[in-house]
Scaffold this active site. Structure first.
Site, mmCIF file in Angstrom:
data_model
loop_
_atom_site.group_PDB
_atom_site.id
_atom_site.type_symbol
_atom_site.label_atom_id
_atom_site.label_comp_id
_atom_site.label_asym_id
_atom_site.label_seq_id
_atom_site.Cartn_x
_atom_site.Cartn_y
_atom_site.Cartn_z
ATOM 1 N N ASP A 38 -4.414 0.759 -9.505
ATOM 2 C CA ASP A 38 -5.811 0.379 -9.732
ATOM 3 C C ASP A 38 -6.103 0.167 -11.224
ATOM 4 O OD1 ASP A 38 -5.710 1.071 -7.065
ATOM 5 O OD2 ASP A 38 -6.656 3.016 -7.374
ATOM 6 N N TYR A 95 -4.287 11.670 1.194
ATOM 7 C CA TYR A 95 -3.489 10.853 0.268
ATOM 8 C C TYR A 95 -2.351 11.688 -0.330
ATOM 9 C CZ TYR A 95 -2.482 7.743 -3.678
ATOM 10 O OH TYR A 95 -1.864 6.924 -4.591
ATOM 11 N N GLU A 138 0.840 -1.218 0.000
ATOM 12 C CA GLU A 138 0.000 0.000 0.000
ATOM 13 C C GLU A 138 0.864 1.253 0.000
ATOM 14 O OE1 GLU A 138 -3.170 -0.367 -1.118
ATOM 15 O OE2 GLU A 138 -3.479 -1.713 0.585
ATOM 16 N N THR A 180 2.776 2.165 -2.185
ATOM 17 C CA THR A 180 4.086 1.832 -2.756
ATOM 18 C C THR A 180 4.150 2.187 -4.234
ATOM 19 O OG1 THR A 180 3.180 -0.376 -3.025
ATOM 20 C CG2 THR A 180 4.673 -0.040 -1.167
ATOM 21 N N ASP A 181 2.992 2.216 -4.915
ATOM 22 C CA ASP A 181 3.032 2.374 -6.381
ATOM 23 C C ASP A 181 3.684 3.689 -6.798
ATOM 24 O OD1 ASP A 181 0.749 3.827 -5.535
ATOM 25 O OD2 ASP A 181 -0.617 2.920 -7.000
#
Ligand code: GLA
Length: 364
Positions: free
Chosen positions: A155, A207, A17, A19-20
């Protein structure tokens, strides 16, 4: 030209999570729940958008910047046009099974369903993985540049590339996407998604703030992204908050590798242990959990889940638990009971199996 019908899945991230956008690793699973769009091409550049889940119809030009859910559709059409595809105006209707605001990527499902339908209208070959990757990139740009949500790409990538029965190991350093077979059924296990019904919006600030902190931590270490940071190097970050943020990202990448190893060994207890450790890291180091997510995770564990963690962007949304099939109902009942006792809105629970990537359902 006749209308096309296309669909794309929501996703639940098994582990990896935040991490992208740090050049890291994650292991999402496509949900069986999908968003379906019917797209009738127009000979002008007007979009006329309706949704079974929304009261308002939106009508405007492709290049207009609508707000709300219409932005995802307009953004994808515009991003595909920017890529040189002759994406037309559309009469589009949307219907979705993916719960909105649950951290299960309803927005990526909508974007990828639209991209898939438009791809069919402009004659792109959806059997070609490079085409699918290009569509995922267009959807990511739609979300970042048109919608204004600074998300990382997990996603959309899983919605375009997932394979049924598999999780997808994504490496944002080299761009690879590797299916990882997830034979939970044979092991008598299920994945239980618990939507806390606490809604979060990725444009809200939390975020983006974490993303900013990660960039600052990488800057303090003198590395291009936190993927290049080692655990021992983090000591040199003076700010304790930035140090904790970086520690989550660095250890989370290691946990993704441990999870893939555990799945390969069919060592479900080991997988569960890294899920638990991931939750602790998000709760204490990255600080993106909340009371409802902690309650869902702790209750699921006490009621017999092997492991559980919050999933997705955080600040609400869903948890995911690895549960022996025969305990699935008991775990769900316990979670509902705990939320009732705490005076919280009842969560929604879904037992999910790894679904299929975006696909054309009919036409052209
Ligand atoms: C959201 C974003 C993703 C990813 C996750 C956290 O789902 O859309 O890109 O950053 O949060 O792992």
């Amino acid at each position: 030209m006749p209308a096309v019908v296309a669909s794309a899945p929501g996703r639940v991230n098994l582990i990896g999570e935040h991490t992208d956008y740090n050049g890291g690793l994650c292991l999402p699973v496509a949900l069986p729940q999908r968003t379906t769009v019917t797209l009738a091409p127009r000979d002008d550049l007007t979009l006329r958008l309706t949704s079974a889940q929304e009261d308002q119809t939106w009508e405007g030009r492709v290049e207009d910047h609508p707000g709300g859910w219409a932005a995802y559709v307009a953004g994808v059409v515009q991003a595909m046009r920017d890529d040189g595809h002759a994406a037309p105006g559309l009469d589009a209707s949307v219907d979705s099974e993916v719960p909105v605001g649950a951290g299960l990527s309803s927005s990526a499902a909508l974007e990828c369903a639209v991209a898939t339908g438009v791809a069919a209208l402009v004659d792109l070959d959806l059997a070609d993985r490079r085409v699918r990757r290009g569509l995922a990139q267009a959807c990511i740009r739609a979300e970042n540049e048109y919608v204004g949500a600074p998300t990382g790409g997990m996603d959309q990538t899983v919605a375009m590339l997932a394979e049924p029965g598999h999780a997808l190991l994504l490496d944002f350093a080299d761009g690879s996407a590797t299916p990882v077979e997830l034979p939970l059924d044979g092991a008598g296990l299920v994945l239980l998604v618990i939507d806390t019904r606490v809604s979060h919006a990725l444009t809200d600030g939390g975020y983006g703030n974490r993303r900013q902190e990660c960039a600052e931590a990488a800057g303090a270490l003198g590395v291009r992204s936190l993927r290049d940071a080692s655990l021992s190097s983090l000591r040199s970050i003076a700010d304790p908050v930035l140090r904790r943020r970086a520690r989550h990202v660095v250890t989370e990448n290691l946990r993704v590798l441990s999870a893939v190893g555990a799945i390969g060994d069919r060592s479900w207890e080991a997988l569960a242990a890294v899920l638990d450790a991931s939750h602790v890291s998000m709760r204490d180091d990255f600080e993106i959990s909340c009371r409802e997510l902690d309650l869902a995770v702790e209750t699921a564990r006490t009621a017999g889940a092997l492991g559980a963690r919050m999933t997705g962007g955080g600040f609400g949304g869903s948890a995911v638990a690895l549960v022996p099939r025969q305990l699935s109902s008991a775990v769900q009942d316990s979670v509902l009971g705990a939320f009732r006792d705490a005076g919280l809105t009842q969560p929604a629970c879904y037992v999910v199996t790894p679904g299929e990537a975006a696909r054309l359902e009919s036409g052209p």
